[in-house]
Motif scaffolding. Structure first.
Motif, PDB file in Angstrom:
ATOM      1  N   GLN A 151      38.551  52.294 -68.796  1.00  0.00           N
ATOM      2  CA  GLN A 151      38.739  52.871 -70.683  1.00  0.00           C
ATOM      3  C   GLN A 151      39.534  51.609 -70.850  1.00  0.00           C
ATOM      4  O   GLN A 151      40.906  51.615 -69.903  1.00  0.00           O
ATOM      5  N   LEU A 152      39.840  51.517 -71.894  1.00  0.00           N
ATOM      6  CA  LEU A 152      40.705  49.856 -72.232  1.00  0.00           C
ATOM      7  C   LEU A 152      42.625  50.779 -72.982  1.00  0.00           C
ATOM      8  O   LEU A 152      41.936  51.868 -73.857  1.00  0.00           O
ATOM      9  N   LEU A 153      43.523  51.229 -72.356  1.00  0.00           N
ATOM     10  CA  LEU A 153      44.683  51.331 -73.102  1.00  0.00           C
ATOM     11  C   LEU A 153      45.455  50.896 -73.914  1.00  0.00           C
ATOM     12  O   LEU A 153      45.685  50.906 -74.907  1.00  0.00           O
ATOM     13  N   ASP A 205      49.666  37.443 -72.784  1.00  0.00           N
ATOM     14  CA  ASP A 205      49.399  37.830 -71.466  1.00  0.00           C
ATOM     15  C   ASP A 205      48.513  37.695 -70.746  1.00  0.00           C
ATOM     16  O   ASP A 205      47.801  37.562 -69.600  1.00  0.00           O
ATOM     17  N   LEU A 206      47.133  37.611 -71.991  1.00  0.00           N
ATOM     18  CA  LEU A 206      46.117  37.637 -71.606  1.00  0.00           C
ATOM     19  C   LEU A 206      45.768  38.513 -70.988  1.00  0.00           C
ATOM     20  O   LEU A 206      44.611  38.972 -69.718  1.00  0.00           O
ATOM     21  N   ALA A 207      46.920  40.152 -71.321  1.00  0.00           N
ATOM     22  CA  ALA A 207      47.174  40.803 -70.182  1.00  0.00           C
ATOM     23  C   ALA A 207      45.705  41.870 -70.288  1.00  0.00           C
ATOM     24  O   ALA A 207      46.029  42.652 -71.893  1.00  0.00           O
ATOM     25  N   LEU A 208      44.967  43.095 -69.724  1.00  0.00           N
ATOM     26  CA  LEU A 208      44.552  44.341 -70.367  1.00  0.00           C
ATOM     27  C   LEU A 208      45.540  45.355 -69.299  1.00  0.00           C
ATOM     28  O   LEU A 208      45.452  45.167 -67.963  1.00  0.00           O
ATOM     29  N   LEU A 209      45.544  46.426 -69.807  1.00  0.00           N
ATOM     30  CA  LEU A 209      45.191  47.650 -69.008  1.00  0.00           C
ATOM     31  C   LEU A 209      44.589  48.825 -69.081  1.00  0.00           C
ATOM     32  O   LEU A 209      44.245  49.403 -70.163  1.00  0.00           O
ATOM     33  N   LEU A 210      43.969  49.139 -68.238  1.00  0.00           N
ATOM     34  CA  LEU A 210      42.855  49.968 -67.766  1.00  0.00           C
ATOM     35  C   LEU A 210      42.978  51.071 -66.622  1.00  0.00           C
ATOM     36  O   LEU A 210      43.304  51.197 -66.477  1.00  0.00           O
ATOM     37  N   THR A 211      42.324  51.986 -67.728  1.00  0.00           N
ATOM     38  CA  THR A 211      41.939  53.712 -66.029  1.00  0.00           C
ATOM     39  C   THR A 211      41.230  53.213 -64.832  1.00  0.00           C
ATOM     40  O   THR A 211      40.509  52.086 -65.443  1.00  0.00           O
ATOM     41  N   VAL A 212      41.267  54.069 -64.090  1.00  0.00           N
ATOM     42  CA  VAL A 212      40.410  53.697 -62.630  1.00  0.00           C
ATOM     43  C   VAL A 212      39.529  54.480 -63.668  1.00  0.00           C
ATOM     44  O   VAL A 212      39.168  55.873 -63.241  1.00  0.00           O
ATOM     45  N   ALA A 213      37.933  53.413 -63.305  1.00  0.00           N
ATOM     46  CA  ALA A 213      36.879  54.434 -63.262  1.00  0.00           C
ATOM     47  C   ALA A 213      36.603  55.249 -61.889  1.00  0.00           C
ATOM     48  O   ALA A 213      37.141  55.096 -60.566  1.00  0.00           O
ATOM     49  N   PRO A 214      35.396  55.678 -61.239  1.00  0.00           N
ATOM     50  CA  PRO A 214      35.566  56.823 -60.650  1.00  0.00           C
ATOM     51  C   PRO A 214      34.249  55.552 -59.741  1.00  0.00           C
ATOM     52  O   PRO A 214      33.277  54.689 -60.144  1.00  0.00           O
ATOM     53  N   GLY A 215      34.758  56.385 -58.288  1.00  0.00           N
ATOM     54  CA  GLY A 215      33.503  55.549 -57.675  1.00  0.00           C
ATOM     55  C   GLY A 215      34.588  54.363 -56.748  1.00  0.00           C
ATOM     56  O   GLY A 215      35.437  53.423 -56.714  1.00  0.00           O
ATOM     57  N   ALA A 216      33.508  53.645 -55.879  1.00  0.00           N
ATOM     58  CA  ALA A 216      34.236  52.217 -55.127  1.00  0.00           C
ATOM     59  C   ALA A 216      32.865  51.427 -55.639  1.00  0.00           C
ATOM     60  O   ALA A 216      31.752  52.050 -55.314  1.00  0.00           O
ATOM     61  N   HIS A 242      40.302  32.160 -56.889  1.00  0.00           N
ATOM     62  CA  HIS A 242      41.432  32.070 -57.473  1.00  0.00           C
ATOM     63  C   HIS A 242      42.326  32.061 -58.126  1.00  0.00           C
ATOM     64  O   HIS A 242      43.412  31.865 -59.252  1.00  0.00           O
ATOM     65  N   ARG A 243      40.853  32.279 -59.330  1.00  0.00           N
ATOM     66  CA  ARG A 243      40.757  32.711 -61.152  1.00  0.00           C
ATOM     67  C   ARG A 243      41.848  33.995 -61.316  1.00  0.00           C
ATOM     68  O   ARG A 243      41.626  35.163 -62.412  1.00  0.00           O
ATOM     69  N   SER A 244      40.688  35.004 -60.348  1.00  0.00           N
ATOM     70  CA  SER A 244      40.656  36.045 -59.961  1.00  0.00           C
ATOM     71  C   SER A 244      42.612  37.108 -60.380  1.00  0.00           C
ATOM     72  O   SER A 244      42.979  36.625 -58.844  1.00  0.00           O
ATOM     73  N   ARG A 245      42.166  37.726 -61.477  1.00  0.00           N
ATOM     74  CA  ARG A 245      44.017  38.140 -61.461  1.00  0.00           C
ATOM     75  C   ARG A 245      44.331  39.926 -61.257  1.00  0.00           C
ATOM     76  O   ARG A 245      43.734  40.327 -62.816  1.00  0.00           O
ATOM     77  N   VAL A 246      43.968  40.748 -60.396  1.00  0.00           N
ATOM     78  CA  VAL A 246      44.247  42.005 -61.021  1.00  0.00           C
ATOM     79  C   VAL A 246      45.095  43.167 -59.966  1.00  0.00           C
ATOM     80  O   VAL A 246      45.334  43.060 -58.861  1.00  0.00           O
ATOM     81  N   TRP A 247      45.648  43.912 -60.721  1.00  0.00           N
ATOM     82  CA  TRP A 247      46.461  45.028 -59.563  1.00  0.00           C
ATOM     83  C   TRP A 247      46.759  46.048 -60.001  1.00  0.00           C
ATOM     84  O   TRP A 247      45.916  47.257 -60.953  1.00  0.00           O
ATOM     85  N   GLU A 248      46.171  46.956 -58.830  1.00  0.00           N
ATOM     86  CA  GLU A 248      46.670  48.813 -58.924  1.00  0.00           C
ATOM     87  C   GLU A 248      47.753  49.357 -59.080  1.00  0.00           C
ATOM     88  O   GLU A 248      48.763  48.924 -58.463  1.00  0.00           O
ATOM     89  N   LEU A 249      47.723  49.911 -59.945  1.00  0.00           N
ATOM     90  CA  LEU A 249      49.522  50.302 -60.837  1.00  0.00           C
ATOM     91  C   LEU A 249      49.257  52.221 -59.925  1.00  0.00           C
ATOM     92  O   LEU A 249      48.328  52.511 -60.200  1.00  0.00           O
ATOM     93  N   GLU A 258      54.490  57.489 -60.696  1.00  0.00           N
ATOM     94  CA  GLU A 258      55.961  58.631 -59.372  1.00  0.00           C
ATOM     95  C   GLU A 258      54.644  59.966 -59.747  1.00  0.00           C
ATOM     96  O   GLU A 258      54.745  60.326 -58.694  1.00  0.00           O
ATOM     97  N   GLY A 259      53.565  60.166 -59.999  1.00  0.00           N
ATOM     98  CA  GLY A 259      53.238  61.457 -59.749  1.00  0.00           C
ATOM     99  C   GLY A 259      51.454  61.100 -59.006  1.00  0.00           C
ATOM    100  O   GLY A 259      50.873  61.960 -59.047  1.00  0.00           O
ATOM    101  N   GLY A 260      50.978  59.628 -58.781  1.00  0.00           N
ATOM    102  CA  GLY A 260      50.047  59.537 -58.307  1.00  0.00           C
ATOM    103  C   GLY A 260      49.259  58.945 -59.405  1.00  0.00           C
ATOM    104  O   GLY A 260      47.938  58.629 -58.971  1.00  0.00           O
ATOM    105  N   ALA A 261      49.131  59.061 -60.579  1.00  0.00           N
ATOM    106  CA  ALA A 261      48.494  58.225 -60.991  1.00  0.00           C
ATOM    107  C   ALA A 261      48.622  56.909 -60.930  1.00  0.00           C
ATOM    108  O   ALA A 261      48.979  56.188 -61.093  1.00  0.00           O
ATOM    109  N   ARG A 262      47.141  56.365 -61.012  1.00  0.00           N
ATOM    110  CA  ARG A 262      46.433  55.110 -61.003  1.00  0.00           C
ATOM    111  C   ARG A 262      46.449  53.907 -62.556  1.00  0.00           C
ATOM    112  O   ARG A 262      45.470  55.300 -63.389  1.00  0.00           O
ATOM    113  N   TRP A 263      46.631  52.844 -62.374  1.00  0.00           N
ATOM    114  CA  TRP A 263      45.908  52.155 -63.829  1.00  0.00           C
ATOM    115  C   TRP A 263      45.195  51.245 -62.918  1.00  0.00           C
ATOM    116  O   TRP A 263      46.012  50.347 -61.444  1.00  0.00           O
TER     117      TRP A 263
END
Length: 293
Positions: free
Chosen positions: A80-82, A88-99, A33-40, A43-48
């Motif tokens: 990586q932290l962008l 807002d206690l918010a972090l913007l991160l790159t997407v690491a490879p893998g699953a 319930h306290r986990s809050r993460v979103w994939e963005l 327009e060009g398909g890049a993800r964060w």
């Protein structure tokens, strides 16, 4: 079914100042319930990823880890932290490879490779950066702090433990205070396969619990889950880790597994993960059989 969590508008607007327009948002939170993460997705398909920390303490730990410790893991071994936004206690991160490794249907040989690379990355993290005075004090007190938590968790667990099991936990808490000197450093704090991304190479994610501590504390979950049934994975981990545990660390690890067990059972009322409850019960049953035959 887990309810989808909406990304706060203020956080999305802040993120778009770095990413440009976002065309899709996906809730990528853990089932907690306290986990809050979103994939963005742009327009060009890049993800964060955007993460909103559960607390100011976790936000501070994670931003410190990304800025000062994560680079020691190596290129593409973690996001990586962008940018970060304390309001807002918010972090913007790159997407690491893998699953996440658990969902990949890996073979036994692949799992050994996963644990070997996890051991290598743990060694790098544990040795990343010198502990300052306050960090060393926190690390030196970490085992005592873990022992101090025993009574709190016993109280919460209540009659889910027998009288004998409660005494077992108290005995191990007392022993943990006397294990002596152990290696210190920065630990991941939630070191388990769900936080390991695998693509043929390993990447770590989720550093909100990264802190100065006894290094052996990073091995507790692995010891009572992965390694208990798969000693070959443990062997692969330590070969890559570069050293075996000291006698004091081995004893501390056993004590810590007892405390982990009561912690798992203390969380039952708000824990919707039966595997966590089963982990605690299995550990207690095993320790009782070995220590109170």
């Amino acid at each position: 079914m887990r309810q989808t969590k909406p990304l706060p508008t203020t956080v999305q607007c802040w993120a778009e100042q770095r990413t440009g327009p976002v065309v899709a948002v996906r809730d990528a939170s853990h089932d907690w319930h306290r986990s809050r993460v979103w994939e963005l997705t742009g327009e060009g398909g890049a993800r964060w990823y955007v993460k909103v920390s559960p607390s100011a303490k976790f936000f501070a730990r994670e931003t410190h880890a990304y800025r000062h410790l994560v680079p020691a893991l190596g290129h593409s071994r973690a996001p990586q932290l962008l940018d970060s936004r304390a309001d807002d206690l918010a972090l913007l991160l790159t997407v690491a490879p893998g699953a996440p490794a658990p969902g990949l249907g890996l073979t036994s040989a692949a799992w050994r490779a996963v644990h070997a690379q996890a051991g290598m990355l743990c060694a790098r993290l544990h040795e990343a950066g010198e502990l300052d005075r306050s960090g060393r004090a926190e690390a030196e007190a970490s085992l005592t702090a873990a022992a101090d938590g025993a009574e709190k968790y016993l109280g919460r667990a209540g009659d889910r433990l027998t009288g004998g099991e409660q005494q077992l936990v108290r005995d191990y808490a007392a022993q943990l205070r006397r294990v002596g000197r152990v290696p210190l450093g920065y630990i991941h704090g939630d070191n388990q396969p769900r936080n390991w991304l695998w693509s043929g190479a390993m990447a770590f994610v989720d550093f909100e619990r990264t802190r100065p501590a006894a290094r052996v504390q990073d091995l507790v979950i692995l010891a009572v889950t992965e390694w208990l049934d798969h000693p070959d994975r443990e062997q692969a981990f330590f070969q890559a880790y570069g050293r075996v545990l000291t006698g004091a660390e081995r004893h501390a690890l056993r004590c810590l597994t007892a405390l982990d067990a009561v912690n798992c059972l203390a969380r039952v009322p708000d824990n919707h993960h039966p595997e966590v409850t089963a982990r605690g019960r299995r550990t207690l049953d095993r320790l009782m059989k070995e220590d109170r035959p």
